[in-house]
Design an enzyme around this catalytic site. Structure first.
Site, PDB file in Angstrom:
ATOM      1  N   GLU A 128      15.924  45.773   5.176  1.00 56.76           N
ATOM      2  CA  GLU A 128      17.316  45.350   5.230  1.00 56.76           C
ATOM      3  C   GLU A 128      17.950  45.826   3.927  1.00 56.76           C
ATOM      4  O   GLU A 128      17.448  45.517   2.844  1.00 56.76           O
ATOM      5  CB  GLU A 128      17.382  43.822   5.326  1.00 56.76           C
ATOM      6  CG  GLU A 128      18.800  43.343   5.528  1.00 56.76           C
ATOM      7  CD  GLU A 128      18.922  41.826   5.594  1.00 56.76           C
ATOM      8  OE1 GLU A 128      17.888  41.131   5.684  1.00 56.76           O
ATOM      9  OE2 GLU A 128      20.063  41.359   5.541  1.00 56.76           O
ATOM     10  N   ARG A 172       1.700  38.939   3.566  1.00 54.33           N
ATOM     11  CA  ARG A 172       2.491  39.641   2.563  1.00 54.33           C
ATOM     12  C   ARG A 172       1.731  39.716   1.245  1.00 54.33           C
ATOM     13  O   ARG A 172       0.814  38.945   1.000  1.00 54.33           O
ATOM     14  CB  ARG A 172       3.878  39.030   2.390  1.00 54.33           C
ATOM     15  CG  ARG A 172       3.924  37.547   2.197  1.00 54.33           C
ATOM     16  CD  ARG A 172       5.326  36.991   2.401  1.00 54.33           C
ATOM     17  NE  ARG A 172       6.287  37.531   1.463  1.00 54.33           N
ATOM     18  CZ  ARG A 172       7.445  38.085   1.827  1.00 54.33           C
ATOM     19  NH1 ARG A 172       7.786  38.162   3.075  1.00 54.33           N
ATOM     20  NH2 ARG A 172       8.274  38.537   0.919  1.00 54.33           N
ATOM     21  N   LYS A 220      13.484  39.138  -2.438  1.00 52.24           N
ATOM     22  CA  LYS A 220      14.739  39.812  -2.759  1.00 52.24           C
ATOM     23  C   LYS A 220      15.809  38.829  -3.191  1.00 52.24           C
ATOM     24  O   LYS A 220      16.643  39.156  -4.025  1.00 52.24           O
ATOM     25  CB  LYS A 220      15.228  40.602  -1.538  1.00 52.24           C
ATOM     26  CG  LYS A 220      14.740  42.030  -1.535  1.00 52.24           C
ATOM     27  CD  LYS A 220      15.512  42.863  -0.547  1.00 52.24           C
ATOM     28  CE  LYS A 220      14.919  42.710   0.833  1.00 52.24           C
ATOM     29  NZ  LYS A 220      15.468  43.645   1.818  1.00 52.24           N
TER      30      LYS A 220
HETATM   31  P1  ATP Z   1      12.149  39.366   0.873  1.00 50.56           P
HETATM   32  O1  ATP Z   1      11.262  38.455   1.648  1.00 50.56           O
HETATM   33  O2  ATP Z   1      11.631  39.831  -0.442  1.00 50.56           O
HETATM   34  O3  ATP Z   1      13.569  38.899   0.794  1.00 50.56           O
HETATM   35  P2  ATP Z   1      12.411  40.874   3.209  1.00 50.56           P
HETATM   36  O4  ATP Z   1      11.159  40.683   3.955  1.00 50.56           O
HETATM   37  O5  ATP Z   1      13.576  40.110   3.662  1.00 50.56           O
HETATM   38  O6  ATP Z   1      12.169  40.724   1.680  1.00 50.56           O
HETATM   39  P3  ATP Z   1      13.002  43.345   4.374  1.00 50.56           P
HETATM   40  O7  ATP Z   1      13.917  44.387   3.886  1.00 50.56           O
HETATM   41  O8  ATP Z   1      13.345  42.614   5.612  1.00 50.56           O
HETATM   42  O9  ATP Z   1      12.814  42.383   3.183  1.00 50.56           O
HETATM   43  O10 ATP Z   1      11.534  43.923   4.462  1.00 50.56           O
HETATM   44  C1  ATP Z   1      11.191  45.147   5.037  1.00 50.56           C
HETATM   45  C2  ATP Z   1       9.729  45.104   5.435  1.00 50.56           C
HETATM   46  O11 ATP Z   1       8.927  44.864   4.286  1.00 50.56           O
HETATM   47  C3  ATP Z   1       9.456  43.983   6.410  1.00 50.56           C
HETATM   48  O12 ATP Z   1       8.653  44.485   7.461  1.00 50.56           O
HETATM   49  C4  ATP Z   1       8.727  42.974   5.602  1.00 50.56           C
HETATM   50  O13 ATP Z   1       7.818  42.272   6.398  1.00 50.56           O
HETATM   51  C5  ATP Z   1       8.023  43.817   4.551  1.00 50.56           C
HETATM   52  N1  ATP Z   1       7.765  43.044   3.332  1.00 50.56           N
HETATM   53  C6  ATP Z   1       8.664  42.349   2.608  1.00 50.56           C
HETATM   54  N2  ATP Z   1       8.061  41.709   1.581  1.00 50.56           N
HETATM   55  C7  ATP Z   1       6.740  42.014   1.656  1.00 50.56           C
HETATM   56  C8  ATP Z   1       5.584  41.657   0.883  1.00 50.56           C
HETATM   57  N3  ATP Z   1       5.662  40.857  -0.185  1.00 50.56           N
HETATM   58  N4  ATP Z   1       4.386  42.155   1.265  1.00 50.56           N
HETATM   59  C9  ATP Z   1       4.299  42.984   2.321  1.00 50.56           C
HETATM   60  N5  ATP Z   1       5.332  43.348   3.087  1.00 50.56           N
HETATM   61  C10 ATP Z   1       6.545  42.875   2.778  1.00 50.56           C
HETATM   62 MG    MG Z   2      13.349  40.119   5.945  1.00 53.91          MG
END
Ligand code: ATP
Ligand code: MG
Length: 560
Positions: A38, A264, A274
């Site tokens: 995102e 994660r 984020k």
């Molecule tokens: P955050 O949880 O940090 O706000 P997010 O998951 O909302 O991040 P996205 O942009 O939606 O951020 O993430 C893109 C991809 O990265 C998704 O498939 C998510 O599952 C993966 N992802 C995000 N954080 C992690 C992490 N700590 N470890 C592994 N994969 C991750």
């Molecule tokens: Mg997300």
């Protein structure tokens, strides 16, 4: 080694096993994955795990991986983030080729599919207020209750949904919901929202839309449109999988992807959210998304972490379904391994103390050969200027040293790296009683750092020549958070480390360091691995410490 680590060492994990089995059984013709960020912030090292997994699987199994921006929330998304994400994925070493997509590319099709659900009696427009909807949703232990608008007829739903699209209603006035089961144990199935009214300009679609699909309504359908075979995401989406499947089963989608979840990445002393990273930037706790203390890919790059070290770290961590927290020391030791091979050695004095060699001829200089890499003879040697006045590290002198301190102190002989043996004769102090200069003598017979009579010294210290050294700024970084589990006790900002940044403005570096303006890593002997920062100016380089030479947690006070 844990089971996950053993698998990682073998290059296997449960997701790769699933992909291999699906290919073997011809359940899929080829593997297609995607990385779906995102664009509401910069990528962090957790995303690197997801990127390496998705792009890595595509590479290993001869498939392809898409980069898809999940741009369904125009209020938080910006072009700056889109550009940064593309740049960071490329830097990490992956290429999506022509497969760059946006959820917004599919807005028209998603809209048609929403009407399809309405016509099938599987979606309805709800006029309830957000508070009312929350109240009726129930809890984990109590079923939800049906909204009074749930029994609306198809014609009325279609009319209202079209008017939502036409912009007749203000934000939040109505939502389109799936009609599934308000008593479902899984709250995601209690008539989840599919479309919201949001009068906001979108970076790509401008003002064309004032209703936007939810993540759940966009994600699986985008996967299906792109022919994704394995939709890999983190565990928090496990509870969304029944909805992911329900939507795909109830829509005329062109393919049938499957969702798989993994744990994660979490690292001690590190925040990978984020939301929190955005707060750190907005509240000015860091200088920006690429502050070298940030766990963002932009921050790690600026700090000097090689992309290859990041990929290797992620490989070592492995992929599992059980949540865990990885020790920051594992990340640092992986970085060290990579830099040790790549980084030429240089001499830099971070906190200078003047040293005068009384028996060295005044005005004379000479050049000494210094080896560039002790483990790589092919890296050759360079010339180090030497003279009567030098600077050494302040910490390398003690007036009244403890027993195990083998560096400079009155009467003690040490080796100046690549140069001579010197003996400290006297420490000169200022009016405040601080040591400001060391008076020494040298043994001309020890040129190159060895005594012909076989006499040994226990300490070797680094130095720079006063007449040739270049002033530099050196930035030392410590963990941004002072606790291994930031936020575990509530307010995460209260766990910030007040000493996460130390700026040394009076450092002195050997001339070769100022002459080289390439971006490669360097090792400052006895100090750590460093890289030039982009704040460098001609004649005044700025260096970031990427990582120290040893595990900082295991550091001892002993000298030598
Ligand atoms: P955050 O949880 O940090 O706000 P997010 O998951 O909302 O991040 P996205 O942009 O939606 O951020 O993430 C893109 C991809 O990265 C998704 O498939 C998510 O599952 C993966 N992802 C995000 N954080 C992690 C992490 N700590 N470890 C592994 N994969 C991750
Ligand atoms: Mg997300």
């Amino acid at each position: 080694m844990t089971a996950t680590e053993t698998e990682a060492a073998a290059g296997r994990d449960f997701i790769r096993d699933i992909v291999a089995a699906d290919l073997d059984a011809k359940r899929v013709a080829g593997v297609v994955t995607r990385f779906p960020p995102e664009p509401n912030g910069y990528l962090h090292i957790g995303h690197a795990k997801s990127i390496c997994l998705n792009f890595g699987i595509a590479q290993e199994f001869g498939g392809r991986c898409h980069l898809r921006f999940d741009d369904t929330n125009p209020t938080k998304e910006e072009q700056e983030y889109i550009d940064a994400i593309e740049n960071d994925v490329r830097w990490l070493g992956f290429d999506w080729g022509e497969h760059l997509y946006h959820a917004s590319d599919y807005f028209e099709r998603l809209y048609e599919w929403a009407e399809h659900l309405i016509r099938a009696g599987k979606a309805y427009v709800d006029d309830s207020s957000p508070e009312e909807m929350r109240r009726l949703r129930g809890t984990l232990t109590e079923p939800g209750q049906e909204s009074p608008f749930r029994s609306r007829g198809v014609a009325e739903n279609l009319d209202l949904f079209r008017r939502m699209r036409a912009g007749e209603f203000p934000n939040g006035a109505r939502v389109l919901r799936a009609k599934i089961d308000m008593a479902a144990g899984n709250i995601n199935l209690r008539d989840p929202a599919l479309y919201r009214i949001l009068h906001a300009e979108h970076p790509r679609t401008g003002t064309k839309w004032c209703i936007y699909p939810t993540y759940d309504f966009a994600h699986g359908q985008s996967d299906a449109i792109e022919g994704i075979t394995h939709s890999i995401c983190t565990l928090e989406f496990e509870d969304h999988r029944p909805l992911y499947d329900w939507l795909l089963e109830n829509l005329p989608v062109p393919s049938r992807p499957r969702q798989y979840e993994f744990a994660r990445l979490n690292i001690t002393y590190t925040v990978l959210s984020k939301r929190v990273l955005t707060q750190l930037v907005q509240q000015g706790h860091v200088s920006g998304w690429d502050d070298p203390r940030m766990p963002t890919l932009a921050g790690l790059r600026r700090r000097g972490v090689p992309a290859a070290a990041l990929r290797e770290f992620v490989r070592r961590v492995g992929v599992a379904r059980a949540n865990s927290v990885v020790d920051l020391a594992l990340f640092e030791s992986t970085i060290r391994e990579h830099l040790n091979k790549a980084a030429p050695r240089r001499l830099a004095v971070l906190r200078p103390l003047k040293l005068v060699i009384e028996n060295y001829p005044e005005g004379a200089t000479e050049e000494l050969a210094a080896i560039n890499h002790p483990e790589d003879p092919a890296a050759g040697t360079r010339k180090l200027p030497f003279g009567r006045e030098l600077y050494v590290e302040r910490d390398d002198f003690m007036e009244n040293p403890p027993k195990k301190f083998f560096r400079l102190s009155p009467g003690r002989e040490v080796r100046l790296r690549f140069a001579y043996f010197v003996t400290c004769r006297e420490a000169v102090k200022n009016a405040a009683g601080e040591v400001v200069e060391l008076r020494c003598t040298y043994d001309p017979a020890t040129r190159g750092g060895n005594a012909p009579d076989g006499r040994k010294v226990q300490g070797t210290i680094h130095w720079v020549a006063a007449a040739h050294a270049v002033p530099a700024e050196v930035r030392l970084y410590n963990t941004l958070f002072a606790r291994p589990d930031p936020g575990a006790r509530g307010d995460i900002m209260a766990d910030l480390n007040p000493n996460s940044l130390e700026v040394l403005k009076d450092a002195l570096v050997e001339p070769a360091l100022a002459a080289d303006t390439t971006d490669g890593p360097v090792q400052f002997e006895r100090q750590g691995y460093f890289c030039r920062d982009r704040d460098s100016r001609p004649g005044r380089p700025v260096f970031n410490r990427t990582v120290g030479l040893r595990d900082s947690w295991a550091k001892t006070q002993a000298g030598g």
